[in-house]
Scaffold this active site. Structure first.
Site, PDB file in Angstrom:
ATOM      1  N   GLN A 129       0.847  -1.195   0.000  1.00 28.35           N
ATOM      2  CA  GLN A 129       0.000   0.000   0.000  1.00 28.35           C
ATOM      3  C   GLN A 129       0.885   1.248   0.000  1.00 28.35           C
ATOM      4  O   GLN A 129       1.517   1.544   1.020  1.00 28.35           O
ATOM      5  CB  GLN A 129      -0.887  -0.019   1.261  1.00 28.35           C
ATOM      6  CG  GLN A 129      -1.814   1.157   1.428  1.00 28.35           C
ATOM      7  CD  GLN A 129      -2.429   1.178   2.826  1.00 28.35           C
ATOM      8  OE1 GLN A 129      -1.840   0.644   3.776  1.00 28.35           O
ATOM      9  NE2 GLN A 129      -3.586   1.777   2.961  1.00 28.35           N
ATOM     10  N   GLY A 130       0.923   1.971  -1.111  1.00 20.05           N
ATOM     11  CA  GLY A 130       1.745   3.187  -1.223  1.00 20.05           C
ATOM     12  C   GLY A 130       0.929   4.421  -0.937  1.00 20.05           C
ATOM     13  O   GLY A 130       0.511   5.132  -1.856  1.00 20.05           O
ATOM     14  N   TYR A 131       0.681   4.680   0.338  1.00 21.22           N
ATOM     15  CA  TYR A 131      -0.089   5.857   0.757  1.00 21.22           C
ATOM     16  C   TYR A 131       0.856   6.879   1.421  1.00 21.22           C
ATOM     17  O   TYR A 131       1.048   7.966   0.933  1.00 21.22           O
ATOM     18  CB  TYR A 131      -1.161   5.458   1.786  1.00 21.22           C
ATOM     19  CG  TYR A 131      -2.485   4.978   1.238  1.00 21.22           C
ATOM     20  CD1 TYR A 131      -2.579   4.290   0.038  1.00 21.22           C
ATOM     21  CD2 TYR A 131      -3.659   5.194   1.960  1.00 21.22           C
ATOM     22  CE1 TYR A 131      -3.806   3.847  -0.436  1.00 21.22           C
ATOM     23  CE2 TYR A 131      -4.891   4.759   1.490  1.00 21.22           C
ATOM     24  CZ  TYR A 131      -4.961   4.083   0.296  1.00 21.22           C
ATOM     25  OH  TYR A 131      -6.185   3.643  -0.158  1.00 21.22           O
ATOM     26  N   SER A 132       1.441   6.502   2.575  1.00 21.65           N
ATOM     27  CA  SER A 132       2.187   7.476   3.394  1.00 21.65           C
ATOM     28  C   SER A 132       3.439   7.969   2.675  1.00 21.65           C
ATOM     29  O   SER A 132       4.090   7.222   1.948  1.00 21.65           O
ATOM     30  CB  SER A 132       2.618   6.840   4.714  1.00 21.65           C
ATOM     31  OG  SER A 132       1.513   6.332   5.399  1.00 21.65           O
ATOM     32  N   GLU A 247      -9.071  -1.374   5.970  1.00 20.68           N
ATOM     33  CA  GLU A 247      -7.874  -1.524   6.803  1.00 20.68           C
ATOM     34  C   GLU A 247      -8.230  -1.394   8.282  1.00 20.68           C
ATOM     35  O   GLU A 247      -7.870  -2.236   9.100  1.00 20.68           O
ATOM     36  CB  GLU A 247      -6.825  -0.462   6.420  1.00 20.68           C
ATOM     37  CG  GLU A 247      -5.545  -0.572   7.238  1.00 20.68           C
ATOM     38  CD  GLU A 247      -4.446   0.373   6.767  1.00 20.68           C
ATOM     39  OE1 GLU A 247      -4.728   1.301   5.982  1.00 20.68           O
ATOM     40  OE2 GLU A 247      -3.297   0.172   7.197  1.00 20.68           O
ATOM     41  N   GLU A 377      -4.465   9.554  17.999  1.00 19.40           N
ATOM     42  CA  GLU A 377      -4.987  10.933  18.025  1.00 19.40           C
ATOM     43  C   GLU A 377      -6.000  11.147  16.896  1.00 19.40           C
ATOM     44  O   GLU A 377      -7.034  11.798  17.085  1.00 19.40           O
ATOM     45  CB  GLU A 377      -3.835  11.956  17.898  1.00 19.40           C
ATOM     46  CG  GLU A 377      -2.944  12.065  19.121  1.00 19.40           C
ATOM     47  CD  GLU A 377      -2.024  10.862  19.301  1.00 19.40           C
ATOM     48  OE1 GLU A 377      -1.677  10.204  18.291  1.00 19.40           O
ATOM     49  OE2 GLU A 377      -1.664  10.558  20.455  1.00 19.40           O
TER      50      GLU A 377
HETATM   51  C1  LIG Z   1       3.857  -0.845  11.429  1.00 21.94           C
HETATM   52  C2  LIG Z   1       3.420   0.203  10.446  1.00 21.94           C
HETATM   53  C3  LIG Z   1       3.065  -0.181   9.174  1.00 21.94           C
HETATM   54  C4  LIG Z   1       2.688   0.775   8.251  1.00 21.94           C
HETATM   55  N1  LIG Z   1       2.396   0.362   6.972  1.00 21.94           N
HETATM   56  C5  LIG Z   1       2.058   1.279   6.035  1.00 21.94           C
HETATM   57  C6  LIG Z   1       1.821   0.881   4.684  1.00 21.94           C
HETATM   58  O1  LIG Z   1       1.892  -0.302   4.327  1.00 21.94           O
HETATM   59  N2  LIG Z   1       1.526   1.838   3.769  1.00 21.94           N
HETATM   60  C7  LIG Z   1       1.425   3.148   4.110  1.00 21.94           C
HETATM   61  O2  LIG Z   1       1.125   3.953   3.228  1.00 21.94           O
HETATM   62  N3  LIG Z   1       1.671   3.573   5.378  1.00 21.94           N
HETATM   63  C8  LIG Z   1       1.985   2.673   6.337  1.00 21.94           C
HETATM   64  N4  LIG Z   1       2.247   3.079   7.631  1.00 21.94           N
HETATM   65  C9  LIG Z   1       2.259   4.509   7.934  1.00 21.94           C
HETATM   66  C10 LIG Z   1       1.107   5.000   8.807  1.00 21.94           C
HETATM   67  O3  LIG Z   1      -0.095   5.038   8.094  1.00 21.94           O
HETATM   68  C11 LIG Z   1       1.514   6.391   9.318  1.00 21.94           C
HETATM   69  O4  LIG Z   1       2.678   6.228  10.112  1.00 21.94           O
HETATM   70  C12 LIG Z   1       0.432   7.050  10.135  1.00 21.94           C
HETATM   71  O5  LIG Z   1      -0.682   7.376   9.333  1.00 21.94           O
HETATM   72  C13 LIG Z   1       0.949   8.322  10.846  1.00 21.94           C
HETATM   73  O6  LIG Z   1       1.582   9.162   9.960  1.00 21.94           O
HETATM   74  P1  LIG Z   1       3.048   9.727  10.263  1.00 21.94           P
HETATM   75  O7  LIG Z   1       3.927   8.579  10.645  1.00 21.94           O
HETATM   76  O8  LIG Z   1       3.463  10.575   9.109  1.00 21.94           O
HETATM   77  O9  LIG Z   1       2.890  10.627  11.558  1.00 21.94           O
HETATM   78  P2  LIG Z   1       2.383  12.125  11.606  1.00 21.94           P
HETATM   79  O10 LIG Z   1       1.135  12.272  10.803  1.00 21.94           O
HETATM   80  O11 LIG Z   1       3.509  13.042  11.276  1.00 21.94           O
HETATM   81  O12 LIG Z   1       2.005  12.280  13.124  1.00 21.94           O
HETATM   82  C14 LIG Z   1       2.977  12.556  14.139  1.00 21.94           C
HETATM   83  C15 LIG Z   1       2.242  12.723  15.457  1.00 21.94           C
HETATM   84  O13 LIG Z   1       1.348  13.857  15.379  1.00 21.94           O
HETATM   85  C16 LIG Z   1       0.025  13.448  15.692  1.00 21.94           C
HETATM   86  N5  LIG Z   1      -0.943  14.181  14.834  1.00 21.94           N
HETATM   87  C17 LIG Z   1      -0.852  14.354  13.497  1.00 21.94           C
HETATM   88  N6  LIG Z   1      -1.935  15.042  13.053  1.00 21.94           N
HETATM   89  C18 LIG Z   1      -2.728  15.272  14.135  1.00 21.94           C
HETATM   90  C19 LIG Z   1      -3.984  15.922  14.319  1.00 21.94           C
HETATM   91  N7  LIG Z   1      -4.666  16.457  13.307  1.00 21.94           N
HETATM   92  N8  LIG Z   1      -4.502  15.968  15.574  1.00 21.94           N
HETATM   93  C20 LIG Z   1      -3.820  15.426  16.633  1.00 21.94           C
HETATM   94  N9  LIG Z   1      -2.606  14.795  16.515  1.00 21.94           N
HETATM   95  C21 LIG Z   1      -2.070  14.728  15.275  1.00 21.94           C
HETATM   96  C22 LIG Z   1      -0.032  11.959  15.382  1.00 21.94           C
HETATM   97  O14 LIG Z   1      -1.047  11.318  16.112  1.00 21.94           O
HETATM   98  C23 LIG Z   1       1.365  11.518  15.796  1.00 21.94           C
HETATM   99  O15 LIG Z   1       1.417  11.287  17.190  1.00 21.94           O
HETATM  100  C24 LIG Z   1       2.631   2.142   8.602  1.00 21.94           C
HETATM  101  C25 LIG Z   1       2.962   2.531   9.904  1.00 21.94           C
HETATM  102  C26 LIG Z   1       3.359   1.572  10.813  1.00 21.94           C
HETATM  103  C27 LIG Z   1       3.723   2.025  12.201  1.00 21.94           C
END
Ligand SMILES: Cc1cc2nc3c(=O)[nH]c(=O)nc-3n(C[C@H](O)[C@H](O)[C@H](O)COP(=O)(O)OP(=O)(O)OC[C@H]3O[C@@H](n4cnc5c(N)ncnc54)[C@H](O)[C@@H]3O)c2cc1C
Length: 393
Positions: A129-132, A247, A377
């Site tokens: 899944q290429g989202y993040s 998901e 969050e």
């Molecule tokens: C084990 C694992 C597997 C994953 N697999 C995939 C995958 O296959 N494909 C994919 O695309 N992604 C994947 N991810 C990524 C995952 O979807 C993201 O890590 C997640 O959505 C959080 O984004 P971020 O890491 O950029 O954190 P950020 O969005 O930068 O957040 C950092 C902190 O700020 C807080 N925050 C951010 N915005 C808000 C808000 N509006 N209000 C309050 N708090 C906020 C968050 O809760 C967090 O604590 C995976 C992550 C993990 C840990």
């Protein structure tokens, strides 16, 4: 309210349980069930074939697309027994059969369904899944990976991160920006990418437990045929949200947790008279175990609520967020309680360690569940706004 199985459901449960107990691969040396399969392709394929022999490869898919067409209750029982018996889900099931396939069934063309669904069901294809992206996680719609139309293709440049299974996958569901001038949700296009296309580079990332589950993926002038667009150009957000719904409903299963607490309880009782028993040095651990046991019941009720809504054809929204939030955070609390109860033994690897060292892996992995599929969050924001009708912050 009667939560017991009907006779038919009880018979199905027994059938699933017996099959899993005799056929599911057993994790070794402190591995979680999923890690056991990730490191052993042959075991993954064998388990996939065995589930296929029962017609349980795609329990939730409609029969016309090759699924088992199970009712929501049957799916719930199937998932419950898989979790209770610590049976790993084959890697095909995680993103391909669990997320990409169901999204294709809803948003794909007939040609796309015919092209991609059979490979998922046959166990030939692994999906990722290429989202993040490095700057777009919680605020997914701000993603920047660019797709530009060029004849019958789109040309992709940019980067994804945290891409689970990209190192093993043949296909990716990929979100890109096709209109940088439109409001952010309206300029996104959803593609299927063949991972062998020139210009795709996968670099490994290792998690806290030193396990290779996710990756960075770079795109350098990668060409994707226009036939691989899911839905319409610039309207990919709708399909993206469908994938997220699938998901979130699969993360944070409450079922296995009660069993984890029961195992801890057994350990605590068996070692209560040891001179080094943490129960002797810290009587408050008894309260911790009591709290964890009650919380597993709460998680179970929250998961029944989601299942019963699905059974009535409703789409759980903040209810699914409540379940994901509560059960993933509970998973962390259970893992912490395990460390408190095991004391220094909790840090051991290998066969001689309590639970063959599985508690250490569980503890290290427990943080990730509260991040993947949307952080705690973000789930609280959804509950506050949609469940409690509070204004946005
Ligand atoms: C084990 C694992 C597997 C994953 N697999 C995939 C995958 O296959 N494909 C994919 O695309 N992604 C994947 N991810 C990524 C995952 O979807 C993201 O890590 C997640 O959505 C959080 O984004 P971020 O890491 O950029 O954190 P950020 O969005 O930068 O957040 C950092 C902190 O700020 C807080 N925050 C951010 N915005 C808000 C808000 N509006 N209000 C309050 N708090 C906020 C968050 O809760 C967090 O604590 C995976 C992550 C993990 C840990």
């Amino acid at each position: 309210m009667d939560f017991n199985d009907t006779p038919t459901e009880a018979a199905f449960r027994t059938e699933v349980r017996k099959f899993i107990q005799s056929e599911a691969p057993k994790p070794q040396k402190g591995q979680t069930a999923t890690e056991a399969l990730m490191g052993n392709w042959q075991a993954n394929q064998e388990w996939f074939k065995k589930l296929g022999s029962k017609g349980w490869i795609a329990p939730a898919w409609p029969k016309e697309y090759g699924g088992a067409g199970m009712t929501t209750v049957e799916q719930f029982i199937f998932n419950e027994e898989m979790a209770l018996n610590k049976a790993p889900r084959p890697m095909h099931m995680i993103i391909g059969l669990g997320m990409a396939g169901p999204t294709l069934i809803v948003h794909g063309t007939d040609e796309q369904k015919q092209k991609f669904l059979p490979g998922m069901l046959a166990g030939n294809d692994i999906w990722c899944q290429g989202y993040s992206e490095p700057e777009s996680g919680s605020d997914l719609a701000s993603l920047k990976t660019r797709a530009v139309r060029d004849g019958d293709d789109y040309v992709i440049n940019g980067q994804k991160i945290w891409t689970t299974l990209a190192h093993m996958a043949n296909y990716m569901i990929l979100l890109t920006r096709t209109d940088p001038d439109a409001p952010k949700h309206r300029g996104i296009t959803y593609f299927i990418l063949d991972m062998k296309t020139p210009g795709v580079e996968v670099r490994p990332l290792y998690n806290l437990g030193n396990s290779h589950e996710f990756n960075e993926v770079f795109f350098d002038n990668v060409r994707i045929p226009k036939d691989n667009v899911i839905g319409e150009e610039n309207r990919g957000w709708y399909a993206a949200v469908t994938t997220l719904d699938f998901e979130r409903s699969s993360i944070g299963s409450a079922t296995g947790m009660k069993q984890h607490v029961e195992e801890l309880l057994e350990y605590a009782k068996a070692h209560a008279d040891d001179p080094t028993s943490t129960l002797r040095t810290n009587p408050m651990l008894r309260y911790e175990l009591a709290d964890r046991m009650i919380e597993t019941e709460v998680a179970r009720m929250l998961s029944y609520r989601v299942a019963s809504m699905q059974n009535r054809g409703l789409i759980p929204n903040y209810e699914a967020s409540s379940l994901k939030l509560f059960s993933t955070e509970l998973n962390q609390r259970i893992a912490k309680s395990a460390m408190h109860i095991l004391g220094l033994y909790g840090q051991l690897h290998g066969d001689a360690a309590p639970g063959k060292g599985r508690w250490l892996s569980t503890f290290l992995r427990s943080a990730a569940y509260t991040i993947e599929g949307g952080t705690s969050e973000i789930q609280r924001n959804i509950i506050a706004q949609r469940g409690l009708s509070l204004p946005r912050d």
